[in-house]
Design a protein around this motif. Structure first.
Motif, mmCIF file in Angstrom:
data_model
loop_
_atom_site.group_PDB
_atom_site.id
_atom_site.type_symbol
_atom_site.label_atom_id
_atom_site.label_comp_id
_atom_site.label_asym_id
_atom_site.label_seq_id
_atom_site.Cartn_x
_atom_site.Cartn_y
_atom_site.Cartn_z
ATOM 1 N N CYS A 19 32.699 45.452 43.697
ATOM 2 C CA CYS A 19 33.847 44.633 43.298
ATOM 3 C C CYS A 19 34.809 44.417 44.460
ATOM 4 C CB CYS A 19 34.592 45.291 42.140
ATOM 5 S SG CYS A 19 33.738 45.206 40.555
ATOM 6 N N LEU A 20 35.060 45.463 45.237
ATOM 7 C CA LEU A 20 35.959 45.335 46.381
ATOM 8 C C LEU A 20 35.398 44.393 47.434
ATOM 9 C CD1 LEU A 20 37.044 49.070 46.749
ATOM 10 C CD2 LEU A 20 38.480 47.156 46.008
ATOM 11 N N SER A 21 34.068 44.338 47.509
ATOM 12 C CA SER A 21 33.436 43.449 48.481
ATOM 13 C C SER A 21 33.320 42.022 47.965
ATOM 14 C CB SER A 21 32.043 43.985 48.839
ATOM 15 O OG SER A 21 31.359 43.105 49.701
ATOM 16 N N ALA A 22 32.910 41.865 46.720
ATOM 17 C CA ALA A 22 32.648 40.521 46.175
ATOM 18 C C ALA A 22 33.901 39.831 45.662
ATOM 19 C CB ALA A 22 31.626 40.628 45.044
ATOM 20 N N ARG A 23 34.903 40.593 45.263
ATOM 21 C CA ARG A 23 36.130 40.052 44.672
ATOM 22 C C ARG A 23 35.809 39.098 43.516
ATOM 23 N NH1 ARG A 23 40.541 43.003 46.408
ATOM 24 N NH2 ARG A 23 40.073 43.714 48.527
ATOM 25 N N PRO A 24 35.143 39.611 42.463
ATOM 26 C CA PRO A 24 34.821 38.744 41.327
ATOM 27 C C PRO A 24 36.096 38.324 40.598
ATOM 28 C CG PRO A 24 34.397 41.027 40.785
ATOM 29 C CD PRO A 24 34.722 41.003 42.235
ATOM 30 N N ASP A 25 35.963 37.376 39.649
ATOM 31 C CA ASP A 25 37.115 36.879 38.913
ATOM 32 C C ASP A 25 37.907 38.063 38.348
ATOM 33 O OD1 ASP A 25 38.106 36.052 35.911
ATOM 34 O OD2 ASP A 25 38.457 34.493 37.404
ATOM 35 N N PRO A 26 39.193 38.224 38.711
ATOM 36 C CA PRO A 26 39.948 39.418 38.318
ATOM 37 C C PRO A 26 40.172 39.534 36.813
ATOM 38 C CG PRO A 26 41.390 37.812 39.369
ATOM 39 C CD PRO A 26 39.994 37.327 39.571
ATOM 40 N N VAL A 27 40.403 38.413 36.147
ATOM 41 C CA VAL A 27 40.657 38.459 34.711
ATOM 42 C C VAL A 27 39.382 38.849 33.969
ATOM 43 C CG1 VAL A 27 41.272 37.095 32.679
ATOM 44 C CG2 VAL A 27 42.565 36.838 34.809
ATOM 45 N N GLU A 28 38.264 38.226 34.342
ATOM 46 C CA GLU A 28 36.988 38.553 33.693
ATOM 47 C C GLU A 28 36.603 39.995 33.971
ATOM 48 O OE1 GLU A 28 32.811 39.270 33.200
ATOM 49 O OE2 GLU A 28 33.806 39.166 35.164
ATOM 50 N N MET A 31 22.305 46.647 48.105
ATOM 51 C CA MET A 31 22.577 45.250 47.783
ATOM 52 C C MET A 31 23.943 44.826 48.314
ATOM 53 S SD MET A 31 21.153 44.834 43.864
ATOM 54 C CE MET A 31 21.488 43.067 43.817
ATOM 55 N N THR A 32 24.927 45.683 48.127
ATOM 56 C CA THR A 32 26.277 45.355 48.608
ATOM 57 C C THR A 32 26.299 45.263 50.129
ATOM 58 O OG1 THR A 32 27.327 46.404 46.701
ATOM 59 C CG2 THR A 32 28.675 46.140 48.667
ATOM 60 N N SER A 33 25.688 46.226 50.803
ATOM 61 C CA SER A 33 25.717 46.239 52.270
ATOM 62 C C SER A 33 24.925 45.096 52.879
ATOM 63 C CB SER A 33 25.186 47.574 52.787
ATOM 64 O OG SER A 33 23.828 47.758 52.401
ATOM 65 N N SER A 34 23.969 44.527 52.116
ATOM 66 C CA SER A 34 23.168 43.411 52.642
ATOM 67 C C SER A 34 23.797 42.060 52.331
ATOM 68 C CB SER A 34 21.748 43.480 52.068
ATOM 69 O OG SER A 34 21.777 43.288 50.653
ATOM 70 N N GLY A 35 25.043 42.070 51.848
ATOM 71 C CA GLY A 35 25.741 40.809 51.600
ATOM 72 C C GLY A 35 25.539 40.236 50.219
ATOM 73 N N ARG A 36 25.000 41.025 49.299
ATOM 74 C CA ARG A 36 24.741 40.528 47.943
ATOM 75 C C ARG A 36 25.598 41.301 46.927
ATOM 76 N NH1 ARG A 36 18.649 41.391 47.272
ATOM 77 N NH2 ARG A 36 18.963 40.228 45.338
ATOM 78 N N SER A 37 26.872 41.479 47.287
ATOM 79 C CA SER A 37 27.763 42.281 46.447
ATOM 80 C C SER A 37 28.013 41.639 45.091
ATOM 81 C CB SER A 37 29.079 42.533 47.171
ATOM 82 O OG SER A 37 29.669 41.318 47.599
ATOM 83 N N ALA A 38 28.039 40.318 45.005
ATOM 84 C CA ALA A 38 28.259 39.658 43.712
ATOM 85 C C ALA A 38 27.118 39.992 42.753
ATOM 86 C CB ALA A 38 28.370 38.148 43.901
ATOM 87 N N ASP A 39 25.893 40.001 43.265
ATOM 88 C CA ASP A 39 24.756 40.392 42.435
ATOM 89 C C ASP A 39 24.850 41.874 42.070
ATOM 90 O OD1 ASP A 39 23.676 37.859 42.590
ATOM 91 O OD2 ASP A 39 22.474 38.325 44.356
ATOM 92 N N ALA A 40 25.302 42.687 43.021
ATOM 93 C CA ALA A 40 25.420 44.126 42.779
ATOM 94 C C ALA A 40 26.417 44.408 41.658
ATOM 95 C CB ALA A 40 25.848 44.841 44.061
ATOM 96 N N VAL A 41 27.487 43.627 41.571
ATOM 97 C CA VAL A 41 28.475 43.809 40.505
ATOM 98 C C VAL A 41 27.802 43.648 39.144
ATOM 99 C CG1 VAL A 41 30.519 42.832 39.390
ATOM 100 C CG2 VAL A 41 30.474 43.113 41.870
ATOM 101 N N LYS A 42 27.033 42.576 38.981
ATOM 102 C CA LYS A 42 26.392 42.288 37.692
ATOM 103 C C LYS A 42 25.351 43.357 37.336
ATOM 104 C CE LYS A 42 26.995 37.292 38.260
ATOM 105 N NZ LYS A 42 26.314 35.986 38.444
ATOM 106 N N VAL A 43 24.537 43.723 38.308
ATOM 107 C CA VAL A 43 23.492 44.713 38.039
ATOM 108 C C VAL A 43 24.109 46.085 37.768
ATOM 109 C CG1 VAL A 43 21.424 45.836 38.931
ATOM 110 C CG2 VAL A 43 21.833 43.419 39.417
ATOM 111 N N ALA A 44 25.171 46.415 38.495
ATOM 112 C CA ALA A 44 25.834 47.700 38.294
ATOM 113 C C ALA A 44 26.394 47.804 36.876
ATOM 114 C CB ALA A 44 26.949 47.895 39.321
ATOM 115 N N ARG A 45 26.930 46.709 36.357
ATOM 116 C CA ARG A 45 27.439 46.721 34.983
ATOM 117 C C ARG A 45 26.319 47.068 33.996
ATOM 118 N NH1 ARG A 45 31.220 41.319 34.233
ATOM 119 N NH2 ARG A 45 32.806 41.802 35.827
ATOM 120 N N GLU A 46 25.185 46.435 34.181
ATOM 121 C CA GLU A 46 24.055 46.710 33.285
ATOM 122 C C GLU A 46 23.565 48.143 33.442
ATOM 123 O OE1 GLU A 46 21.050 43.656 32.334
ATOM 124 O OE2 GLU A 46 21.820 42.616 34.114
#
Length: 562
Positions: free
Chosen positions: A243-252, A194-209
């Motif tokens: 996270c390194l790829s998507a750079r999600p909100d740092p505080v959250e 998912m991360t390598s296909s450009g969907r790293s933001a989705d990968a962050v959420k799914v990885a947490r779960e």
């Protein structure tokens, strides 16, 4: 890669070790389905189960081996690998021909596949999918991670971490853990896809779960081989990569991380907050520090809170006093925390303060727990360096009085001898402590006294014999004493052996019969030393006549030449 074999029997022995090599020789007839390919050698070896083995020759001439038996999965070159290697060596002359044939088959298959139309290939793939459930699951996962519907990918990834299909009794047993681990490992691959296909933001959420799902069930899995732990580590690494790829909100992200690390159910992964420095940036790290400090202040005795606070202070290069304050907020009852503080202070060049903390730990250790052994050693070593040998003796004496044991007696003896204070009052006082700690009792089978063990450890066999006669010895100690004195006092030893043979007459069982035979052999040895072998022959004949209905006993005695 050349077609000639790049390994010999000596290489198999070196890689496996003598024991596994010899055991592998016994499995030659268990090797089946041997396939010698252009680059690898595969086979099945029948053992406790049917194990799959793969050997491969490295370009540098070395050999690698993999087997799915428990020992092989730990990374060892096992007996099954040896059996396959030896089987190949025994047909070495045909290996070049078999490898050439394998390469020819590969080329033929490639040519045939390339000649098929798209429609023909689809038909072929679909046929395989209908027959191979594992292949279908893997391709479904690839399709889900490559598509736009995150919901489908999430559902498939979480289903891979579901233990229910493998938990027959609500628990994934060792026999099923490997299969579960292989399936769960696909979740890591999917997240990275998912991360390598450009969907790293989705990968962050799914990885947490995924991390939380595995954390909830990890305690219900027999992970003796550590395979599930590797999956957990892979999930954590996939989350960090996303996270390194998507750079999600740092505080959250910081808030989620700290919450995750404080949850004791999530200890399957070794996530380090400071691996996320780059992803969190300064705003995220500031928020993480705030949360860690607040959590520790609210619960300074909580293990996760304390660990995170300590990690935070060390990473920030805080003063040793700050670290001491964290540890001092939750002192272990056995003084181990005092020892941790002492080591921190000593490492900071504050040896005097370190020793004071360690001494305090000895004083404050609760009687039911006793001081930590390492803490005692820490103080005694530093006393000895300062030539405070009397202080070492005093510590060891107090420990013996508080918790009499053979180890405590031995430590006191060593310390007192170093101070030239053992022979005389120090030893006499120690023996009085041991004597007072036990109650004399005749004919005891169990409940050995430390007194007799200590006297035997001193090689004071006369005193040990007297203590045993006074009722301080159990069966084990009596027999140990008899063994020690048998050569010099065979008559006394014989009395002991005969005494403990008698109760065995009324017992049955293989272990009882072996024990009786052992005691009879010892008794015979005493009679030989005494020159009374005829007396032993009469005793043995009487015993055999009395016990003749016990056929297994008779067979055991015959086996031992009795």
């Amino acid at each position: 890669m050349t077609h000639a074999l790049g390994f010999a029997e000596k290489d198999l022995r070196r890689m496996a070790g003598a024991r596994s090599f010899e055991r592998g020789v016994g499995y030659l007839s268990a090797v089946s389905r041997l396939e010698i390919g252009d680059e690898t050698i595969t086979a099945t070896v029948d053992g406790t189960d049917a194990y799959e083995v793969e050997l491969a020759e490295r370009e540098d001439g070395g050999l690698t081996g993999w087997c799915d038996c428990p020992y092989g999965r730990e990374g060892n070159f096992c007996k099954h690998c040896v059996a396959v290697g030896l089987t190949v060596l025994r047909q070495a002359e045909s290996v070049p021909r078999q490898r050439a044939a394998a390469a020819s088959r590969t080329r033929l298959l490639d040519t045939w596949l390339e000649s098929r139309t798209r429609e023909e290939l689809l038909v072929l793939v679909r046929e395989q999918l209908s027959e191979d459930r594992d292949l279908r699951r893997r391709l479904e996962l690839r399709a889900a991670t490559a598509g736009e519907d995150t919901g489908i990918a999430r559902e498939r990834i979480l289903s891979l971490l579901d233990t229910r299909p493998f938990a027959r009794y609500g628990y994934v047993e060792y026999a099923d853990a490997h299969a579960y681990g292989q399936q769960a490992a696909e979740a890591v691959t999917a997240l990275r896809a998912m991360t390598s296909s450009g969907r790293s933001a989705d990968a962050v959420k799914v990885a947490r779960e995924a991390l939380q799902a595995l954390g909830r069930t990890y305690g219900e899995i027999d992970d003796s081989d550590g395979l599930i732990g590797e999956v957990a580590t892979g999930l954590a690494e996939a989350h960090l990569e996303a996270c390194l790829s998507a750079r999600p909100d740092p505080v959250e992200t910081a808030e989620w991380l700290v919450h995750h690390l404080l949850d004791e159910e999530n200890d399957a992964t070794d996530i380090d907050l400071f691996d996320y420095r780059e992803a969190l940036g300064e705003p995220g790290m500031i928020r993480a520090r705030e949360l860690v400090v607040a959590a520790w202040r609210a619960n300074p005795k909580g293990w996760p809170e304390k660990f995170l606070m300590e990690r935070l202070l060390k990473a920030d290069g805080s003063s040793v006093d700050a670290l001491v304050a964290v540890h001092a907020a939750d002192l272990a009852p056995n003084g181990h925390t005092h020892l941790v503080i002492a080591k921190e202070l000593e490492a900071a060049g504050r040896a005097a303060e370190a020793l004071k903390w360690a001494e305090r730990g000895l004083r404050e250790a609760e009687s039911d727990w006793g001081p930590d052994d390492e803490l005692v050693t820490f103080v005694c070593e530093r006393y000895a360096r300062a030539d405070r040998l009397a202080g070492v003796v005093a510590i060891r004496r107090d420990l013996l009085q508080a918790r009499p044991s053979l180890a405590a007696y031995q430590h006191l003896r060593t310390a007192a001898r170093a101070a030239n204070a053992w022979e005389g009052s120090e030893r006499a006082g120690a023996l009085e402590v041991l004597k007072a700690a036990a109650q004399p009792k005749d004919g005891r089978w169990y409940g050995a006294s430390v007194l007799v063990d200590a006297l035997m450890d001193d090689a004071d066999l006369e005193a040990a014999w007297q203590a045993a006669a006074d009722g301080y010895a159990d069966q084990r100690q009596w027999l140990a004493l008899a063994d020690r004195i048998r050569d010099k006092k065979p008559a006394d030893a014989l009395t002991v052996y005969l005494c403990w043979i008698e109760p065995l007459r009324k017992q049955t069982g293989d272990s009882t019969y072996e024990r009786m035979a052992e005691l009879l052999l010892n008794a015979r040895s005493c009679h030989r030393t005494l020159g009374t072998e005829a007396e032993f022959a009469t005793y043995l004949a009487s015993l055999r006549a009395d016990q003749k209905r016990k056929r297994k006993l008779m067979a055991t005695l015959d086996l031992h030449g009795l």
